[in-house]
Scaffold this motif. Sequence first.
Motif, PDB file in Angstrom:
ATOM      1  N   PHE A 192       0.870  -1.184   0.000  1.00  8.55           N
ATOM      2  CA  PHE A 192       0.000   0.000   0.000  1.00  8.55           C
ATOM      3  C   PHE A 192       0.906   1.233   0.000  1.00  8.55           C
ATOM      4  O   PHE A 192       1.046   1.930   1.010  1.00  8.55           O
ATOM      5  CB  PHE A 192      -0.912  -0.022   1.237  1.00  8.55           C
ATOM      6  CG  PHE A 192      -1.732  -1.277   1.362  1.00  8.55           C
ATOM      7  CD1 PHE A 192      -2.908  -1.434   0.644  1.00  8.55           C
ATOM      8  CD2 PHE A 192      -1.313  -2.318   2.185  1.00  8.55           C
ATOM      9  CE1 PHE A 192      -3.663  -2.597   0.751  1.00  8.55           C
ATOM     10  CE2 PHE A 192      -2.058  -3.486   2.301  1.00  8.55           C
ATOM     11  CZ  PHE A 192      -3.234  -3.628   1.583  1.00  8.55           C
ATOM     12  N   GLU A 193       1.502   1.487  -1.144  1.00  9.09           N
ATOM     13  CA  GLU A 193       2.570   2.490  -1.257  1.00  9.09           C
ATOM     14  C   GLU A 193       2.112   3.892  -0.900  1.00  9.09           C
ATOM     15  O   GLU A 193       2.880   4.683  -0.350  1.00  9.09           O
ATOM     16  CB  GLU A 193       3.144   2.470  -2.676  1.00  9.09           C
ATOM     17  CG  GLU A 193       3.856   1.171  -3.017  1.00  9.09           C
ATOM     18  CD  GLU A 193       4.428   1.197  -4.414  1.00  9.09           C
ATOM     19  OE1 GLU A 193       4.182   2.181  -5.135  1.00  9.09           O
ATOM     20  OE2 GLU A 193       5.125   0.234  -4.787  1.00  9.09           O
ATOM     21  N   ASP A 194       0.885   4.231  -1.221  1.00  8.03           N
ATOM     22  CA  ASP A 194       0.413   5.599  -0.983  1.00  8.03           C
ATOM     23  C   ASP A 194      -0.407   5.722   0.301  1.00  8.03           C
ATOM     24  O   ASP A 194      -1.081   6.731   0.515  1.00  8.03           O
ATOM     25  CB  ASP A 194      -0.435   6.066  -2.164  1.00  8.03           C
ATOM     26  CG  ASP A 194       0.366   6.083  -3.463  1.00  8.03           C
ATOM     27  OD1 ASP A 194       1.564   6.413  -3.382  1.00  8.03           O
ATOM     28  OD2 ASP A 194      -0.197   5.758  -4.520  1.00  8.03           O
ATOM     29  N   SER A 195      -0.357   4.702   1.140  1.00  5.89           N
ATOM     30  CA  SER A 195      -1.171   4.695   2.354  1.00  5.89           C
ATOM     31  C   SER A 195      -0.302   4.831   3.606  1.00  5.89           C
ATOM     32  O   SER A 195       0.870   4.461   3.602  1.00  5.89           O
ATOM     33  CB  SER A 195      -1.980   3.390   2.450  1.00  5.89           C
ATOM     34  OG  SER A 195      -2.802   3.213   1.318  1.00  5.89           O
ATOM     35  N   GLU A 196      -0.924   5.349   4.653  1.00  2.00           N
ATOM     36  CA  GLU A 196      -0.264   5.366   5.958  1.00  2.00           C
ATOM     37  C   GLU A 196      -0.367   3.980   6.579  1.00  2.00           C
ATOM     38  O   GLU A 196      -1.402   3.312   6.479  1.00  2.00           O
ATOM     39  CB  GLU A 196      -0.933   6.387   6.881  1.00  2.00           C
ATOM     40  CG  GLU A 196      -0.606   7.831   6.574  1.00  2.00           C
ATOM     41  CD  GLU A 196      -1.184   8.756   7.637  1.00  2.00           C
ATOM     42  OE1 GLU A 196      -0.938   8.509   8.832  1.00  2.00           O
ATOM     43  OE2 GLU A 196      -1.894   9.697   7.249  1.00  2.00           O
ATOM     44  N   VAL A 197       0.719   3.557   7.220  1.00  2.00           N
ATOM     45  CA  VAL A 197       0.743   2.257   7.888  1.00  2.00           C
ATOM     46  C   VAL A 197       1.246   2.457   9.312  1.00  2.00           C
ATOM     47  O   VAL A 197       2.268   3.110   9.537  1.00  2.00           O
ATOM     48  CB  VAL A 197       1.655   1.258   7.149  1.00  2.00           C
ATOM     49  CG1 VAL A 197       1.712  -0.064   7.906  1.00  2.00           C
ATOM     50  CG2 VAL A 197       1.159   1.031   5.724  1.00  2.00           C
ATOM     51  N   GLU A 198       0.518   1.925  10.274  1.00  2.00           N
ATOM     52  CA  GLU A 198       0.907   1.997  11.677  1.00  2.00           C
ATOM     53  C   GLU A 198       0.858   0.603  12.294  1.00  2.00           C
ATOM     54  O   GLU A 198       0.255  -0.311  11.723  1.00  2.00           O
ATOM     55  CB  GLU A 198      -0.046   2.910  12.471  1.00  2.00           C
ATOM     56  CG  GLU A 198      -0.072   4.354  12.007  1.00  2.00           C
ATOM     57  CD  GLU A 198      -1.064   5.179  12.807  1.00  2.00           C
ATOM     58  OE1 GLU A 198      -1.052   6.412  12.652  1.00  2.00           O
ATOM     59  OE2 GLU A 198      -1.853   4.582  13.575  1.00  2.00           O
ATOM     60  N   GLY A 199       1.486   0.461  13.447  1.00  2.00           N
ATOM     61  CA  GLY A 199       1.442  -0.829  14.111  1.00  2.00           C
ATOM     62  C   GLY A 199       1.856  -0.744  15.559  1.00  2.00           C
ATOM     63  O   GLY A 199       2.408   0.267  16.009  1.00  2.00           O
TER      64      GLY A 199
END
Length: 215
Positions: A43-50
């Motif tokens: 998901f290159e254009d998305s924010e990713v959190e964890g």
Amino acid sequence: MTTTKENSNTTPSEETNSNHNEQLLELIKNLYQHSIQALKSQFEDSEVEGQVVQHDVYGPLFTFRVKNDQGDWYACGFFLRELLANFQQNKNPALWLGSFFVDLMKVPGGVMLPKPPQSEEEAKALMDGTILPHCFSAVKEEFEPEEVYAGLDLHQEHGPVLEAGFPKYKEGNNVCAMPLHLLLAHYLLNRDPADLLVQGLYRILEEQEKANPQA
């Protein structure tokens, strides 16, 4: 002048535990970073959190969130052992990890982790009203027109379990059983609890076909 060596109060078992904890923390850190990178590649254009939380029964649980183009967040969780197995054995772990979010993103408006039940009564209601009916129908739908047995049982070691199997097989491994608490854990991680049974039933079919190739 003589020097004396200080006596260490650390026992060998404590040193072993300390080394084990350090190795575990390093493993968790690496798995977390690899997972974040894998999701960003999908998901290159998305924010990713964890984040990682320690569960009393299941150990480290990894939860990740991905934001879609509309600004909606989608959350999903994973066990340490399955992340480790997929990063070690799966040819494309990023695709595997991302597939859970692709499915979640079919639901408009975002999907966050379900609120855990606050009492035994709530847990029982969730199990009886949502999780078990879903597992029963999903298993039968997956293998129809094959006859599939599914029902509850009490396991001496694991407590209440959901069993599923193929009545036509009388010998060998013909039943898989999943503890109800594990089905609940998957549900609370936004994972399909029926997948555990479906995968177990496919393993039974493979074993039966190997044992009875002419059947």
